[in-house]
Design an enzyme around this catalytic site. Structure first.
Site, PDB file in Angstrom:
ATOM      1  N   ARG A  84       0.380  21.050 -15.887  1.00  0.00           N
ATOM      2  CA  ARG A  84      -0.285  22.343 -15.792  1.00  0.00           C
ATOM      3  C   ARG A  84       0.686  23.418 -16.265  1.00  0.00           C
ATOM      4  NH1 ARG A  84      -4.481  25.974 -15.648  1.00  0.00           N
ATOM      5  NH2 ARG A  84      -3.964  27.769 -14.347  1.00  0.00           N
ATOM      6  N   CYS A  89       0.937  34.754 -11.290  1.00  0.00           N
ATOM      7  CA  CYS A  89       0.002  35.795 -10.877  1.00  0.00           C
ATOM      8  C   CYS A  89       0.469  36.313  -9.521  1.00  0.00           C
ATOM      9  CB  CYS A  89      -1.435  35.269 -10.801  1.00  0.00           C
ATOM     10  SG  CYS A  89      -2.625  36.509 -10.217  1.00  0.00           S
ATOM     11  N   GLN A 105      -6.040  27.895  -8.558  1.00  0.00           N
ATOM     12  CA  GLN A 105      -5.630  26.990  -9.632  1.00  0.00           C
ATOM     13  C   GLN A 105      -4.222  26.458  -9.405  1.00  0.00           C
ATOM     14  OE1 GLN A 105      -6.366  29.269 -13.287  1.00  0.00           O
ATOM     15  NE2 GLN A 105      -8.165  27.985 -13.624  1.00  0.00           N
ATOM     16  N   THR A 150     -11.607  42.350 -18.202  1.00  0.00           N
ATOM     17  CA  THR A 150     -10.174  42.077 -18.343  1.00  0.00           C
ATOM     18  C   THR A 150      -9.697  42.211 -19.785  1.00  0.00           C
ATOM     19  OG1 THR A 150     -10.751  39.722 -18.370  1.00  0.00           O
ATOM     20  CG2 THR A 150      -9.926  40.616 -16.306  1.00  0.00           C
ATOM     21  N   ASP A 162      -4.415  38.351 -25.028  1.00  0.00           N
ATOM     22  CA  ASP A 162      -3.539  37.326 -24.459  1.00  0.00           C
ATOM     23  C   ASP A 162      -2.238  37.296 -25.251  1.00  0.00           C
ATOM     24  OD1 ASP A 162      -2.320  35.052 -23.436  1.00  0.00           O
ATOM     25  OD2 ASP A 162      -4.200  33.942 -23.250  1.00  0.00           O
ATOM     26  N   ARG A 164       0.611  35.708 -24.247  1.00  0.00           N
ATOM     27  CA  ARG A 164       1.499  34.666 -23.728  1.00  0.00           C
ATOM     28  C   ARG A 164       2.031  33.746 -24.822  1.00  0.00           C
ATOM     29  NH1 ARG A 164      -2.497  32.609 -19.038  1.00  0.00           N
ATOM     30  NH2 ARG A 164      -3.968  33.093 -20.718  1.00  0.00           N
ATOM     31  N   LYS A 190      -4.032  27.134 -24.619  1.00  0.00           N
ATOM     32  CA  LYS A 190      -2.941  26.309 -24.103  1.00  0.00           C
ATOM     33  C   LYS A 190      -2.952  24.934 -24.770  1.00  0.00           C
ATOM     34  CE  LYS A 190      -2.669  28.480 -19.523  1.00  0.00           C
ATOM     35  NZ  LYS A 190      -2.700  28.259 -18.054  1.00  0.00           N
TER      36      LYS A 190
END
Length: 237
Positions: A84, A89, A105, A150, A162, A164, A190
């Site tokens: 994962r 967060c 999660q 969001t 996003d 990331r 991802k």
């Protein structure tokens, strides 16, 4: 100590991976024993543990963010392993906020990895708010209270949806395991990031749940605006 420090090349410098360190973790009513690793990205190459210790005393690491890996079972050699890539967060993981599903999660993926028998949870500390940081996330929350979703809130603040990056996490993953993995995620980005780096991802394990009146729009926005795989059924529906 040197044998517990691994040096990994990165595009932005050198990754120092420290571990494994035994970490008993409370899971629901029981506990599980994980191997904990932490990594630090430095611009210069340090020769040994002594130099690393001197470096730590010269900078304020409390103002920087370091990521972690929780490894369970024989992660290196097991034929099957679930991973994962979990973005930090602060509100969901620590405070248990119901505005998102992040805390759910985090703990559910740890349980899934333990049940599988082998796997790793990568806790990515520089991913708050999809990469915009904690203060910017708070500003985005104010916009969401005015009706923005969001994605719209991040864009209104001047960010992309996003931001990331998984590059260093993937490098750490490759240093810990060369065999195929299955990825616990609902996010195709991802999956794409791992496959783009040549990783053999044999399966995608969905992770939906904890849907409520507080995060319903947030979860729907993930699917409709951010392209997340839709949930076939949420566990609590």
């Amino acid at each position: 100590m040197d044998n517990k420090i691994k040096v990994i090349d990165s595009e932005k410098g050198i990754i120092y991976l420290v571990g494994p360190i035994k970490l008993p973790v409370k899971l629901e009513e029981g506990e599980a024993l994980f191997d904990w690793y932490c990594w630090l990205l430095c611009k210069e190459k340090l020769e040994d543990a002594e130099q690393i210790i001197k470096k730590l005393s010269a900078i304020n690491l409390a103002e920087m963010q370091q990521s972690s890996v929780l490894v369970y079972g024989d992660f290196e050699q097991a034929d099957e392993a679930w991973i994962r890539m979990h973005s930090i967060c602060h509100t969901g993981d620590i405070f248990g906020s119901k505005r998102c599903d992040c805390g759910y999660q985090l703990h559910e993926s740890m349980r899934m990895i333990v049940d599988k028998g082998s796997g790793a949870l990568f806790y990515l500390a520089n991913h708050e708010g999809r990469g915009i940081g904690l203060f910017s996330k708070a500003m985005a929350y104010l916009l969401q209270e005015k009706g923005f979703d969001t994605v719209e809130a991040n864009v209104e603040l001047g960010f992309v949806d996003d931001a990331r990056n998984y590059g260093d996490a993937i490098r750490v993953l490759k240093s810990l395991r060369s065999k195929p993995v299955a990825l616990i995620t609902n996010n195709p980005k991802k999956l794409d990031a791992l496959q783009a780096e040549g990783l053999d991802v044999t399966d995608r394990i969905p992770l939906w749940g904890d849907r409520s009146e507080h995060n319903e729009r947030y979860l729907d926005t993930k699917i409709k605006r951010s392209g997340h795989f839709a949930a076939s059924a949420c566990p609590n529906e």
